[in-house]
Design a protein around this motif. Structure first.
Motif, PDB file in Angstrom:
ATOM      1  N   GLU A 361       0.069  -3.337   4.359  1.00 33.20           N
ATOM      2  CA  GLU A 361       0.170  -3.488   5.817  1.00 33.20           C
ATOM      3  C   GLU A 361      -1.192  -3.757   6.429  1.00 33.20           C
ATOM      4  O   GLU A 361      -1.309  -4.505   7.412  1.00 33.20           O
ATOM      5  N   ASP A 362      -2.254  -3.194   5.849  1.00 29.97           N
ATOM      6  CA  ASP A 362      -3.588  -3.346   6.413  1.00 29.97           C
ATOM      7  C   ASP A 362      -4.596  -3.879   5.393  1.00 29.97           C
ATOM      8  O   ASP A 362      -5.801  -3.680   5.544  1.00 29.97           O
ATOM      9  N   GLY A 363      -4.113  -4.570   4.354  1.00 27.96           N
ATOM     10  CA  GLY A 363      -5.053  -5.076   3.364  1.00 27.96           C
ATOM     11  C   GLY A 363      -4.380  -5.618   2.114  1.00 27.96           C
ATOM     12  O   GLY A 363      -3.256  -6.136   2.170  1.00 27.96           O
ATOM     13  N   ILE A 364      -5.057  -5.482   0.993  1.00 35.14           N
ATOM     14  CA  ILE A 364      -4.585  -6.020  -0.280  1.00 35.14           C
ATOM     15  C   ILE A 364      -4.749  -4.959  -1.361  1.00 35.14           C
ATOM     16  O   ILE A 364      -5.735  -4.212  -1.378  1.00 35.14           O
ATOM     17  N   LEU A 365      -3.787  -4.914  -2.279  1.00 38.26           N
ATOM     18  CA  LEU A 365      -3.910  -4.116  -3.493  1.00 38.26           C
ATOM     19  C   LEU A 365      -4.024  -5.099  -4.651  1.00 38.26           C
ATOM     20  O   LEU A 365      -3.186  -5.986  -4.815  1.00 38.26           O
ATOM     21  N   LEU A 366      -5.082  -4.964  -5.441  1.00 38.20           N
ATOM     22  CA  LEU A 366      -5.371  -5.891  -6.531  1.00 38.20           C
ATOM     23  C   LEU A 366      -5.318  -5.164  -7.871  1.00 38.20           C
ATOM     24  O   LEU A 366      -5.874  -4.062  -8.009  1.00 38.20           O
ATOM     25  N   GLY A 367      -4.676  -5.765  -8.848  1.00 37.79           N
ATOM     26  CA  GLY A 367      -4.649  -5.202 -10.188  1.00 37.79           C
ATOM     27  C   GLY A 367      -5.875  -5.626 -10.979  1.00 37.79           C
ATOM     28  O   GLY A 367      -6.355  -6.751 -10.863  1.00 37.79           O
TER      29      GLY A 367
END
Length: 575
Positions: A361-367
């Motif tokens: 919702e407020d950014g990115i999650l990166l693997g």
């Protein structure tokens, strides 16, 4: 009256886009729209001799075609093309971003695949770079060679040969090593400054043309003071953050030895590491005792002497220590690469960030599948800042005694919104103990991980957790289901049929709710290789799901469509 069968996707009037042969056009796709236009972004990881690129394909017009982004060329000052290997570009996400998990930087003899993502505008121009795990090379060094050019050095050609050979051991180039040379006797001459010769070829040519300055005195202290106070300065090409290294080569005691302590103190204040080489030829030719000379050169060298001090019998013997000197310098710099980490262990150098992505919702999650010796991890880039869990953050789920198990945590990432308002991050680790695991957790701004639940695979080699998908069936903002794929799950007669597990999202935990099924045919399918949510699938306001099976029908591939039942998905496909 005749019978008819309903459908969600009109496969009889499909619009087919084709890319270059062998480019793997279609590796990733993303729907994108703006100003009334609709586009399909298509990744082609092997486009351009394996460099990779993406294509922008118009949707709606029958004769529309695809335009290549040309991300493999230098554009917008981001140096994407010049710096990076785009192989496995592009993992795509909205708003338009493209990730290349195998983006690599060359550091000495090593290649580190830390990964990189870029932000694109509507014109496919690069407007920003996301490379949070890219690290400065350990070979980021400023080296000043201080050469004794007094009359006693003989023959000078041997010093030139040594200079050329040792320069050949350094990794010259932007972002790596640059070298300057200061020659001295009675006077000082800055032969060339740091960065004046930016390539190895230019440096070697300068070394071949270097002439001896000559002089009756050997003013070593003056030369060292000049090197440490001036030669490393920004005006002389010095770079902030570069490791500073001084290499002194001389064949006699200094005529200003009383000034050495003050000169060396200037070096220490500026964090200059010193190697010192004593050339004994002048003493041995005159049958003089070199003990005082050796003592002075050891004083010049940083401690310990066994690492930073060398002595050779004559000028020709300088070339016998080139390999050992080069190895010691590189060993010094290599030690800084993993500062604070376990000896011999990787931290984020091979993280391959962007292998998986999820829009928060407020950014990115990166693997980051390659982080921490391929144990894997995640990185959050959001309004809370950049959050990187330390190696030990997932230690309870991935115990250290299982070292080198290469769980690949971060192979897939997602998030769940629980009914009570709590948000959980989700990360798959398909190689954990060969069966796979999915971890549901919270991540605080300090990088501390609180695991809420872990889901385990049931079959060895099934790659459980390689794809995950959270579904909000009713569009109320709360997650109702989590789908977890195991695409290499073996069915009857050891066929790779694949399986997709369904988990119901409760107030604080997930519970198993069966699985989705492909067509009951004996074939390799890899059902679950891709998962997707389709809002308003049947024009009823509810979100359905699609599941990819790329090996089905003799590798032609298939896409399965699943409809919503109250609180779940129907286990049998509708199309």
């Amino acid at each position: 009256p005749g019978l008819c069968e309903g459908f969600n996707f009109d496969v009889g009037h499909s619009h087919v886009f084709q890319g270059p042969p062998k480019s793997q056009f279609g590796y990733r796709v993303l729907q994108w729209g703006g100003n009334g236009d609709k586009w399909l972004l298509v990744g082609a990881p092997w486009d351009g001799n394996g460099q990779g690129d993406i294509y922008k394909c118009g949707v709606g017009l029958q004769n529309s075609s695809c335009a290549k982004a040309n991300l493999g060329t230098e554009r917008g000052g981001c140096e994407w093309g010049r710096e990076m290997d785009l192989t496995h570009c592009c993992v795509l996400m909205s708003p338009p971003k493209a990730c290349a998990p195998l983006w690599s930087q060359e550091c000495g003899t090593s290649m580190f695949s830390s990964g990189r993502c870029v932000q694109l505008n509507e014109e496919f121009q690069l407007v920003g770079t996301i490379a949070p795990t890219a690290q400065r090379c350990s070979t980021y060094m400023d080296i000043i060679l201080v050469l004794d050019g007094s009359n006693s050095i003989y023959p000078w050609e041997e010093v030139q040969t040594f200079l050329g050979n040792i320069l050949g051991r350094f990794f010259i180039g932007p972002g790596q090593t640059q070298v300057g040379v200061l020659q001295y006797g009675e006077q000082l001459v800055q032969e060339w400054a740091l960065g004046q010769h930016p390539t190895a070829q230019h440096l070697l040519e300068a070394a071949r043309n270097l002439t001896r300055q000559e002089g009756r005195e050997t003013r070593t202290a003056m030369a060292i003071r000049q090197a440490c106070t001036e030669s490393f300065s920004p005006a002389q090409g010095g770079r902030p953050g570069a490791t500073r290294l001084l290499l002194v080569v001389t064949d006699g005691e200094s005529h200003d030895g009383d000034e050495l302590p003050a000169a060396l103190a200037e070096c220490d204040r500026r964090n200059v590491t010193r190697y010192a080489i004593a050339v004994l030829g002048h003493y041995l030719r005159r049958q003089q005792d070199p003990e005082d000379f050796i003592r002075e050169i050891k004083f010049i060298a940083s401690d310990p002497d066994e690492k930073y001090f060398f002595n050779v019998t004559d000028e020709a013997a300088l070339n016998d220590i080139v390999d050992a000197l080069g190895d010691r310098i590189f060993s010094l710099e290599g030690a800084g690469l993993r500062l604070g980490s376990r000896e011999g262990a990787f931290e984020l150098e091979m993280s391959q960030i962007g292998f998986s992505t999820h829009h928060l919702e407020d950014g990115i999650l990166l693997g980051m599948v390659g982080a921490y010796d391929w144990e894997g991890s995640v990185l959050e880039e959001s309004q809370r800042g950049r959050i990187v869990p330390p190696r030990e953050a997932f230690q309870e789920e991935f115990p250290l005694e299982l070292k080198n198990h290469a769980a690949y945590l971060g192979y897939s990432v997602s998030s769940l919104q629980l009914p009570g308002g709590q948000r959980l991050l989700v990360a798959g680790a398909p190689r954990f103990q060969h069966k796979g695991k999915v971890v549901l957790f919270q991540l605080d701004p300090a990088g501390t991980v609180t695991v809420a639940q872990a889901l385990m695979g049931e079959q060895i080699g099934s790659y459980f957790g390689s794809e995950v998908l959270a579904l909000d069936l009713e569009g109320d903002g709360d997650s109702d289901l989590l789908l977890v794929a195991a695409p290499t799950y073996l069915g009857d007669q050891s066929r790779e049929t694949g399986r997709v597990y369904v988990y119901h999202v409760g107030q604080d935990r997930l519970s198993p709710a069966g699985s989705l099924h492909p067509e009951p045919r004996l074939q390799d399918s890899r059902f679950g290789s891709a998962l997707g949510a389709v809002p308003n699938l049947s024009q009823d306001g509810l979100t359905g799901a699609v599941v990819g099976a790329p090996l089905e029908d003799e590798h032609r591939g298939a896409l399965y469509v699943f409809h919503v039942a109250p609180g779940t998905l129907l286990p049998q496909c509708k199309q």
